[in-house]
Design a protein around this motif. Structure first.
Motif, PDB file in Angstrom:
ATOM      1  N   UNK A  22       0.845  -1.191   0.000  1.00 17.01           N
ATOM      2  CA  UNK A  22       0.000   0.000   0.000  1.00 17.01           C
ATOM      3  C   UNK A  22       0.882   1.242   0.000  1.00 17.01           C
ATOM      4  N   UNK A  23       0.860   1.995  -1.102  1.00 11.57           N
ATOM      5  CA  UNK A  23       1.729   3.165  -1.235  1.00 11.57           C
ATOM      6  C   UNK A  23       1.427   4.218  -0.167  1.00 11.57           C
ATOM      7  N   UNK A  24       0.148   4.371   0.165  1.00  8.70           N
ATOM      8  CA  UNK A  24      -0.236   5.366   1.168  1.00  8.70           C
ATOM      9  C   UNK A  24       0.342   5.026   2.537  1.00  8.70           C
ATOM     10  N   UNK A  25       0.289   3.759   2.893  1.00  6.84           N
ATOM     11  CA  UNK A  25       0.817   3.338   4.187  1.00  6.84           C
ATOM     12  C   UNK A  25       2.340   3.419   4.197  1.00  6.84           C
ATOM     13  N   UNK A  68      -3.448  -4.933  10.676  1.00  9.17           N
ATOM     14  CA  UNK A  68      -2.529  -5.458  11.688  1.00  9.17           C
ATOM     15  C   UNK A  68      -1.199  -4.712  11.646  1.00  9.17           C
ATOM     16  N   UNK A  69      -0.723  -4.409  10.439  1.00  9.80           N
ATOM     17  CA  UNK A  69       0.521  -3.659  10.294  1.00  9.80           C
ATOM     18  C   UNK A  69       0.395  -2.290  10.968  1.00  9.80           C
ATOM     19  N   UNK A  70      -0.710  -1.613  10.701  1.00 14.33           N
ATOM     20  CA  UNK A  70      -0.954  -0.314  11.322  1.00 14.33           C
ATOM     21  C   UNK A  70      -1.228  -0.457  12.821  1.00 14.33           C
ATOM     22  N   UNK A  71      -1.891  -1.547  13.193  1.00 10.99           N
ATOM     23  CA  UNK A  71      -2.135  -1.793  14.608  1.00 10.99           C
ATOM     24  C   UNK A  71      -0.848  -1.984  15.374  1.00 10.99           C
ATOM     25  N   UNK A 130       1.239  11.773  17.684  1.00  8.33           N
ATOM     26  CA  UNK A 130       0.784  11.998  16.315  1.00  8.33           C
ATOM     27  C   UNK A 130       0.903  10.749  15.456  1.00  8.33           C
ATOM     28  N   UNK A 131       1.974   9.998  15.623  1.00  9.12           N
ATOM     29  CA  UNK A 131       2.154   8.760  14.856  1.00  9.12           C
ATOM     30  C   UNK A 131       1.054   7.751  15.201  1.00  9.12           C
ATOM     31  N   UNK A 132       0.782   7.611  16.493  1.00 10.60           N
ATOM     32  CA  UNK A 132      -0.266   6.676  16.913  1.00 10.60           C
ATOM     33  C   UNK A 132      -1.622   7.077  16.343  1.00 10.60           C
ATOM     34  N   UNK A 133      -1.927   8.367  16.411  1.00 12.96           N
ATOM     35  CA  UNK A 133      -3.218   8.845  15.910  1.00 12.96           C
ATOM     36  C   UNK A 133      -3.350   8.587  14.409  1.00 12.96           C
ATOM     37  N   UNK A 164      -5.728   1.166  11.741  1.00  9.59           N
ATOM     38  CA  UNK A 164      -5.006   0.237  12.607  1.00  9.59           C
ATOM     39  C   UNK A 164      -5.928  -0.364  13.666  1.00  9.59           C
ATOM     40  N   UNK A 165      -5.935  -1.679  13.783  1.00  9.84           N
ATOM     41  CA  UNK A 165      -6.776  -2.375  14.755  1.00  9.84           C
ATOM     42  C   UNK A 165      -5.961  -2.784  15.979  1.00  9.84           C
ATOM     43  N   UNK A 166      -6.621  -2.849  17.102  1.00 10.02           N
ATOM     44  CA  UNK A 166      -5.956  -3.269  18.336  1.00 10.02           C
ATOM     45  C   UNK A 166      -5.413  -4.690  18.186  1.00 10.02           C
ATOM     46  N   UNK A 167      -4.210  -4.896  18.680  1.00  9.97           N
ATOM     47  CA  UNK A 167      -3.597  -6.218  18.612  1.00  9.97           C
ATOM     48  C   UNK A 167      -4.122  -7.105  19.738  1.00  9.97           C
ATOM     49  N   UNK A 168      -4.049  -8.425  19.577  1.00 14.19           N
ATOM     50  CA  UNK A 168      -4.483  -9.330  20.643  1.00 14.19           C
ATOM     51  C   UNK A 168      -3.700  -9.087  21.928  1.00 14.19           C
ATOM     52  N   UNK A 169      -4.340  -9.362  23.058  1.00 11.82           N
ATOM     53  CA  UNK A 169      -3.715  -9.141  24.360  1.00 11.82           C
ATOM     54  C   UNK A 169      -2.360  -9.803  24.511  1.00 11.82           C
TER      55      UNK A 169
END
Length: 226
Positions: free
Chosen positions: A91-94, A148-151, A191-194, A201-206
């Motif tokens: 994904x070029x945007x990511x 997942x990558x973004x998460x 800012x990076x997290x936001x 980005x989705x939350x990762x498993x516990x």
């Protein structure tokens, strides 16, 4: 006959050349980061050293140096993570998102490096190990789904934000220069997290989050001293 001969041989050659270029590029970036040959694009938030600044006691200086060495290691890891996360991301945007974040993290790396010199200290001896491990984690994340990558990026930045909060409390009260650097780093990490969350980005498993915290703890304790 020329077409039948050229096409089968040239296409694979070009693909191999591109892969080799990528490998050489990553090796060059790793050497640049690990050698300390990095320059910040933005001014150091601490400003120029001031002769009249309050001097730290030997104990305060040693503690501040240990904390800034940990932060320096964190920026070494950030460079490796973002490079690894982008490498197989289609994904070029990511990829652009990772690139912009990496550029800001490079500023952090240079600022921490400058502050370590001012404190008459040094980076961690284990930086090559931290870089290699973080790059491997980034590559693994890049093979996952976009969310997942973004998460992984969002969770990393969330943990770094908490880590910097603790350092702001632990730094000697008279060490305004380190404090200003850490405060700007914290703003950038938020800012990076936001951005990662905004992009899906989705939350990762516990268990994954706990494993990341355990590895970060190991790095923090070790880098403070080594």
């Amino acid at each position: 006959m020329v077409k039948a001969f050229a096409m089968p041989d040239s296409a694979p050659f070009l693909r191999r050349e591109n892969r080799l270029d990528n490998v050489l590029s990553e090796m060059g970036r790793a050497l640049q980061v690990l050698s300390g040959a990095v320059v910040a694009a933005r001014p150091n938030p601490a400003g120029k050293p001031v002769a009249a600044a309050p001097e730290l006691s030997p104990a305060e200086q040693k503690h501040a140096a240990g904390l800034m060495r940990v932060n320096h290691v964190g920026e070494i890891c950030a460079q490796a993570l973002y490079r690894g996360q982008a490498i197989f991301c289609g994904d070029a945007q990511i990829k652009q998102l990772f690139g912009r974040a990496a550029a800001e993290e490079l500023d952090h790396l240079a600022w921490c490096q400058d502050r370590l010199r001012e404190l008459n200290s040094r980076p961690s001896y284990l930086n090559p190990l931290w870089y290699a491990g973080s790059f491997t984690l980034g590559v693994a994340a890049s093979c996952a789904h976009r969310s997942k990558n973004l998460g992984f990026m969002a969770e990393t930045e969330s943990q770094v934000e908490q880590h910097l909060d603790r350092h702001l409390k632990e730094l000697p009260s008279r060490d305004e220069r380190s404090r200003r650097i850490v405060e700007q780093m914290r703003r950038d990490e938020i800012g990076h997290r936001a951005k990662a969350e905004e992009q899906g980005g989705h939350a990762l498993p516990g268990p994954v989050r706990l494993a990341m915290r355990g590895m970060a703890k190991l790095m923090t304790v070790t880098a403070y001293r080594v």
